[in-house]
Design a protein around this motif. Structure first.
Motif, PDB file in Angstrom:
ATOM      1  N   ASN A   1       0.821  -1.311   0.027  1.00 55.75           N
ATOM      2  CA  ASN A   1       0.034  -0.053   0.040  1.00 55.75           C
ATOM      3  C   ASN A   1       0.604   1.075   0.070  1.00 55.75           C
ATOM      4  N   THR A   2       1.992   1.210  -0.657  1.00 62.17           N
ATOM      5  CA  THR A   2       2.939   2.360  -0.888  1.00 62.17           C
ATOM      6  C   THR A   2       2.176   3.333  -1.702  1.00 62.17           C
ATOM      7  N   LEU A   3       2.189   4.583  -1.259  1.00 60.72           N
ATOM      8  CA  LEU A   3       1.446   5.676  -2.039  1.00 60.72           C
ATOM      9  C   LEU A   3       2.477   5.953  -3.258  1.00 60.72           C
ATOM     10  N   GLY A   4       1.780   6.023  -4.285  1.00 65.74           N
ATOM     11  CA  GLY A   4       2.491   6.573  -5.600  1.00 65.74           C
ATOM     12  C   GLY A   4       1.652   7.608  -6.467  1.00 65.74           C
ATOM     13  N   ALA A   5       2.457   8.484  -6.830  1.00 70.24           N
ATOM     14  CA  ALA A   5       1.732   9.658  -7.624  1.00 70.24           C
ATOM     15  C   ALA A   5       1.436   9.233  -9.056  1.00 70.24           C
ATOM     16  N   TYR A   6       0.271   9.452  -9.482  1.00 69.99           N
ATOM     17  CA  TYR A   6      -0.365   9.206 -10.744  1.00 69.99           C
ATOM     18  C   TYR A   6       0.287   9.959 -11.738  1.00 69.99           C
ATOM     19  N   ILE A   7       0.472   9.529 -12.939  1.00 67.14           N
ATOM     20  CA  ILE A   7       1.358   9.901 -14.135  1.00 67.14           C
ATOM     21  C   ILE A   7       0.430  11.224 -14.689  1.00 67.14           C
TER      22      ILE A   7
END
Length: 123
Positions: free
Chosen positions: A67-73
């Motif tokens: 569940n690591t947060l990652g920015a959407y492109i």
């Protein structure tokens, strides 16, 4: 939206706007990617009553990576359709912060799908 393809977004928006919004008096609020090259974007988003462009990035938790947060492109908008006929003129875009400055709502929104009814729930 069934995998997020443009075709499934177009079908879902078409059904929701024509049914619950125009016929049943519901308000639809949708978080959508900014894809102005897609026909659905011009057909459905430009008939929204309000469009808010999110200035800051939107991040999603990846369930396959702890569940690591990652920015959407892509950039995102929040589009709002109100009951009744579409507005006569296309809405002006308003820049909005993803989280209002100084608010306590800086915790990420968590969504989960109910295994019984298959509805999405926030928590």
């Amino acid at each position: 939206f069934g995998g997020g393809s443009s075709g499934s977004i177009a079908r879902a928006l078409g059904v929701l706007i024509a049914g619950p919004v125009r016929q049943s008096g519901c308000t639809l609020v949708a978080l959508l990617p900014v894809l102005p090259q897609s026909p659905w974007f011009h057909e459905h988003v430009q008939c929204a009553h309000e469009i808010h462009y999110l200035r800051s990035g939107v991040a999603f938790a990846n369930p396959f990576m702890d569940n690591t947060l990652g920015a959407y492109i892509l950039g995102f908008i929040v589009a709002i359709w109100r009951p009744g006929p579409p507005p006569r003129n296309a809405p002006r875009w308003q820049a909005s912060a993803a989280v209002p400055a100084g608010s306590a709502a800086e915790e990420p929104l968590a969504l989960a799908r109910c295994v019984e009814c298959r509805k999405w729930r926030g928590g």
